[in-house]
Every structure is written in structure tokens, then in C-alpha cells.
Design a protein around this motif. Structure first.
Motif, short mmCIF file in Angstrom:
data_model
loop_
_atom_site.label_atom_id
_atom_site.label_comp_id
_atom_site.label_asym_id
_atom_site.label_seq_id
_atom_site.Cartn_x
_atom_site.Cartn_y
_atom_site.Cartn_z
N GLY A 83 3.02 3.46 7.52
CA GLY A 83 1.54 3.47 7.41
C GLY A 83 1.07 3.23 5.99
N ASP A 84 2.24 2.79 5.14
CA ASP A 84 1.81 2.52 3.68
C ASP A 84 1.35 1.16 3.49
OD1 ASP A 84 1.98 2.89 0.88
OD2 ASP A 84 3.64 1.53 0.73
N LEU A 85 1.43 0.14 4.53
CA LEU A 85 0.71 -1.04 4.48
C LEU A 85 -0.09 -1.21 5.80
CD1 LEU A 85 3.55 -3.56 3.46
CD2 LEU A 85 1.54 -3.04 2.43
N PRO A 86 -1.03 -1.83 6.02
CA PRO A 86 -1.95 -1.87 7.21
C PRO A 86 -1.06 -2.54 8.13
CG PRO A 86 -3.08 -3.05 5.23
CD PRO A 86 -1.68 -2.47 4.84
N PRO A 87 -1.29 -2.18 9.40
CA PRO A 87 -0.60 -2.66 10.58
C PRO A 87 -0.47 -4.33 10.85
CG PRO A 87 -2.06 -1.14 11.46
CD PRO A 87 -2.39 -1.26 10.07
N ASP A 88 -1.55 -4.86 10.32
CA ASP A 88 -1.55 -6.26 10.43
C ASP A 88 -0.68 -7.12 9.19
OD1 ASP A 88 -3.40 -5.81 8.62
OD2 ASP A 88 -4.95 -7.21 9.36
N ALA A 89 -0.49 -6.31 8.14
CA ALA A 89 0.34 -6.95 7.05
C ALA A 89 1.54 -7.47 7.31
CB ALA A 89 0.46 -5.81 5.93
N ARG A 145 5.39 -0.71 6.33
CA ARG A 145 4.35 -0.78 7.43
C ARG A 145 4.40 0.16 8.24
NH1 ARG A 145 4.22 -6.54 10.18
NH2 ARG A 145 6.11 -5.58 11.22
N PRO A 175 -2.94 -6.07 -0.21
CA PRO A 175 -3.63 -5.47 0.66
C PRO A 175 -3.84 -3.82 0.62
CG PRO A 175 -1.23 -5.85 1.57
CD PRO A 175 -1.58 -6.45 0.06
N SER A 176 -4.91 -3.56 0.86
CA SER A 176 -5.37 -1.93 0.89
C SER A 176 -5.25 -1.35 2.04
CB SER A 176 -6.75 -1.70 0.00
OG SER A 176 -7.76 -2.47 0.75
#
Length: 195
Positions: free
Chosen positions: A147-153, A144, A194-195
């Protein structure tokens, strides 16, 4: 200084046999007589080489984590969070359906419905599972931040999700569900990533 007699058995091979007994029968179901018979040693030799049953189980769990469940160590080294999740789920499918091993997962089956004598083993298995989940959560936190995961993940929720599916795979494998059907389940679970 007097020395005791040298061991007349292969300690690694005996540990592998103990792994098989604990995996098939769980901690409580594995009687000392079952363990020593499978290991090809006497109770005296077992105590001298490994300590008591709980200490033997700890060694077996370490061996399991490095062997059949070694995919967890490899998973956190994957380049993306999704690749981590894929590696955990696909590894769970393969490890719980090995043709020369018991179906299911030692880390899951060994901790189900423990009685009073199995409480220490139960605690050990809970800690072992939490450690794997923590390692994956930490890897997802890094993903996260990169930036590999969305910020809200939510890395914790994602790690719980992956392990809930992986442990469900283990239970289904122990119930006789085929490797191919479990692969389909893992792939279906990954569609929610999540994308």
C-alpha cells in the motif's frame, strides 16, 4: 608440490587502478598496455592474477557495484518506494560527480557505441544495468502490495523512469554538468512521483 612466485603487487590496489582506466576510457578504449601501466604490473602478471581483459572487466564491474555504485544496493533497503527512488537518483548524482573519479558512470559509458571486440563487455553491462532495475522494480512491487504505492502504479514503468533519469544524470555528468545542476534535475524528476 612446486609453488610459483608470490605476487609482488597489491591485487586490490591494482584492481582499483584498472577500474579507473575502464571508467575513463570504456572497455574498448582501455588497451592492455594502459591497464598494465596503470596497475603497475606486466601483462603476464595481469593474465595470471585476473585472466584476460574481459575477466578483469568483470572483476572491475563487481568492484564498481560494491563501491561507487553501491548506492543501488542501499536503495532497495529504503523504507518507502519514494525513498528508494530518491536514494537511486541522489546516489547517481553523487557517484557520477565524485571529485577524485571520472565523471559519469562506468555502467553507462562503458557500453556506449561498442564495436565487435567490445560486444561481450556490452552484454555484461546491459545485464548489470538490468539487474539493478529488476531489483528496484521488485522493491516497487512489494511497495505496491504493502500500500506504499497506489494500486494502479506500474512498478516496471516506475523503475524504468528512475533509471532513465539516473542514466541521463550520468551522461550529463560526463558532459561536465555540475553536481548542483544534477541535484536540481533529480529533485525535479521526483516531483512526478505518484502520491
Amino acid at each position: 608440490m612446486a609453488r610459483g612466485r608470490p605476487r609482488s603487487f597489491d591485487a586490490d590496489q591494482a584492481l582499483e587502478k584498472a577500474l579507473d582506466v575502464f571508467w575513463r576510457q570504456g572497455y574498448e578504449g582501455a588497451a592492455l598496455s594502459d591497464l598494465t601501466e596503470a596497475m603497475g604490473i606486466t601483462k603476464t602478471s595481469m593474465y595470471a592474477a585476473y585472466g584476460n581483459k574481459e575477466q578483469l572487466f568483470r572483476k572491475v564491474l563487481d568492484r564498481y557495484g560494491e563501491g561507487p555504485a553501491g548506492y543501488l544496493l542501499e536503495a532497495v533497503r529504503q523504507p518507502t518506494a519514494r525513498a528508494v527512488a530518491e536514494h537511486v537518483l541522489r546516489g547517481a548524482v553523487l557517484a557520477t560527480t565524485l571529485p577524485d573519479r571520472p565523471a559519469g558512470c562506468l555502467g553507462v559509458q562503458g557500453a556506449l557505441a561498442p564495436g565487435e571486440p567490445g560486444q561481450e563487455a556490452h552484454k555484461l553491462l546491459v545485464a548489470w544495468r538490468r539487474q539493478g532495475e529488476r531489483q528496484v522494480r521488485e522493491r516497487f512491487e512489494a511497495a505496491r502490495a504493502e500500500g506504499d504505492l497506489p494500486p494502479d502504479a506500474d512498478p516496471g514503468a516506475l523503475a524504468r523512469y528512475v533509471f532513465t533519469v539516473a542514466y541521463g544524470v550520468a551522461v550529463q555528468a560526463a558532459g561536465g554538468v555540475s553536481r548542483e545542476a544534477l541535484r536540481e534535475t533529480a529533485e525535479l524528476a521526483l516531483r512526478a512521483w505518484p502520491s
